[in-house]
Design a protein around this motif. Structure first.
Motif, mmCIF file in Angstrom:
data_model
loop_
_atom_site.group_PDB
_atom_site.id
_atom_site.type_symbol
_atom_site.label_atom_id
_atom_site.label_comp_id
_atom_site.label_asym_id
_atom_site.label_seq_id
_atom_site.Cartn_x
_atom_site.Cartn_y
_atom_site.Cartn_z
ATOM 1 N N ALA A 1 14.169 80.146 -1.457
ATOM 2 C CA ALA A 1 15.410 80.612 -2.069
ATOM 3 C C ALA A 1 16.541 80.683 -1.053
ATOM 4 O O ALA A 1 17.689 80.397 -1.373
ATOM 5 C CB ALA A 1 15.194 81.976 -2.712
ATOM 6 N N THR A 2 16.214 81.033 0.194
ATOM 7 C CA THR A 2 17.255 81.163 1.216
ATOM 8 C C THR A 2 17.602 79.827 1.848
ATOM 9 O O THR A 2 18.684 79.674 2.409
ATOM 10 C CB THR A 2 16.855 82.154 2.324
ATOM 11 O OG1 THR A 2 15.651 81.720 2.945
ATOM 12 C CG2 THR A 2 16.688 83.566 1.759
ATOM 13 N N THR A 3 16.691 78.835 1.764
ATOM 14 C CA THR A 3 16.974 77.530 2.365
ATOM 15 C C THR A 3 17.564 76.555 1.345
ATOM 16 O O THR A 3 18.107 75.551 1.723
ATOM 17 C CB THR A 3 15.705 76.880 2.979
ATOM 18 O OG1 THR A 3 14.720 76.706 1.960
ATOM 19 C CG2 THR A 3 15.163 77.717 4.107
ATOM 20 N N ALA B 1 4.925 84.886 -2.611
ATOM 21 C CA ALA B 1 6.231 85.552 -2.653
ATOM 22 C C ALA B 1 7.044 85.268 -1.390
ATOM 23 O O ALA B 1 8.256 85.019 -1.469
ATOM 24 C CB ALA B 1 6.042 87.054 -2.840
ATOM 25 N N LEU B 2 6.389 85.280 -0.248
ATOM 26 C CA LEU B 2 7.073 84.997 1.014
ATOM 27 C C LEU B 2 7.602 83.569 1.028
ATOM 28 O O LEU B 2 8.763 83.326 1.389
ATOM 29 C CB LEU B 2 6.120 85.233 2.188
ATOM 30 C CG LEU B 2 6.663 84.998 3.586
ATOM 31 C CD1 LEU B 2 7.875 85.886 3.867
ATOM 32 C CD2 LEU B 2 5.576 85.260 4.619
ATOM 33 N N GLU C 1 2.391 85.336 9.816
ATOM 34 C CA GLU C 1 2.992 85.943 8.631
ATOM 35 C C GLU C 1 1.993 86.003 7.480
ATOM 36 O O GLU C 1 1.976 86.965 6.713
ATOM 37 C CB GLU C 1 4.235 85.162 8.202
ATOM 38 C CG GLU C 1 5.389 85.326 9.166
ATOM 39 C CD GLU C 1 6.549 84.407 8.877
ATOM 40 O OE1 GLU C 1 7.696 84.872 9.016
ATOM 41 O OE2 GLU C 1 6.327 83.229 8.503
ATOM 42 N N GLU D 1 8.282 81.667 -1.583
ATOM 43 C CA GLU D 1 9.351 81.573 -2.566
ATOM 44 C C GLU D 1 10.653 82.165 -2.045
ATOM 45 O O GLU D 1 11.729 81.598 -2.279
ATOM 46 C CB GLU D 1 8.940 82.250 -3.869
ATOM 47 C CG GLU D 1 7.899 81.457 -4.633
ATOM 48 C CD GLU D 1 7.371 82.159 -5.874
ATOM 49 O OE1 GLU D 1 7.515 83.404 -5.971
ATOM 50 O OE2 GLU D 1 6.785 81.480 -6.732
ATOM 51 N N SER D 2 10.572 83.268 -1.307
ATOM 52 C CA SER D 2 11.786 83.854 -0.755
ATOM 53 C C SER D 2 12.397 82.950 0.318
ATOM 54 O O SER D 2 13.617 82.838 0.415
ATOM 55 C CB SER D 2 11.525 85.254 -0.207
ATOM 56 O OG SER D 2 10.787 85.204 0.995
ATOM 57 N N ARG D 3 11.563 82.298 1.090
ATOM 58 C CA ARG D 3 12.066 81.347 2.098
ATOM 59 C C ARG D 3 12.734 80.160 1.435
ATOM 60 O O ARG D 3 13.766 79.675 1.891
ATOM 61 C CB ARG D 3 10.916 80.851 2.995
ATOM 62 C CG ARG D 3 10.294 81.904 3.843
ATOM 63 C CD ARG D 3 11.122 82.162 5.113
ATOM 64 N NE ARG D 3 10.737 83.371 5.766
ATOM 65 C CZ ARG D 3 9.702 83.512 6.584
ATOM 66 N NH1 ARG D 3 8.933 82.494 6.884
ATOM 67 N NH2 ARG D 3 9.437 84.677 7.136
#
Length: 76
Positions: free
Chosen positions: A73-75, A66-67, A54, A69-71
């Motif tokens: 946010a979802t966890t 960013a990747l 990735e 941070e997005s992970r």
């Protein structure tokens, strides 16, 4: 998150402060494929998983941040 990743890169991978410029690629930071594997393992300590594949696909440090941070946010 950027500062945490920057600290990891500076301490574990000897990336110089001046290498952190806007739009810096992972290649610009001198990271090879083995470094990306190690970095992916270290990033897990921050609470989310980003694979070395990735990171290669993201290409740039800001995209990796960013990747991650997005992970997070979802966890979270």
């Amino acid at each position: 998150m950027y500062e945490q990743i920057k600290k990891i890169l500076m301490t574990s991978f000897n990336v110089a402060e001046e290498d952190f410029v806007e739009g810096a690629t992972l290649d610009d930071l001198g990271l090879d494929s083995l470094d990306l594997v190690e970095l992916s393992m270290q990033l897990e300590t921050l609470g989310a998983r980003v694979t070395d594949d990735e990171m290669v696909e993201a290409g740039r440090l800001d995209a990796v941040v960013a990747l991650l941070e997005s992970r997070l946010a979802t966890t979270g």
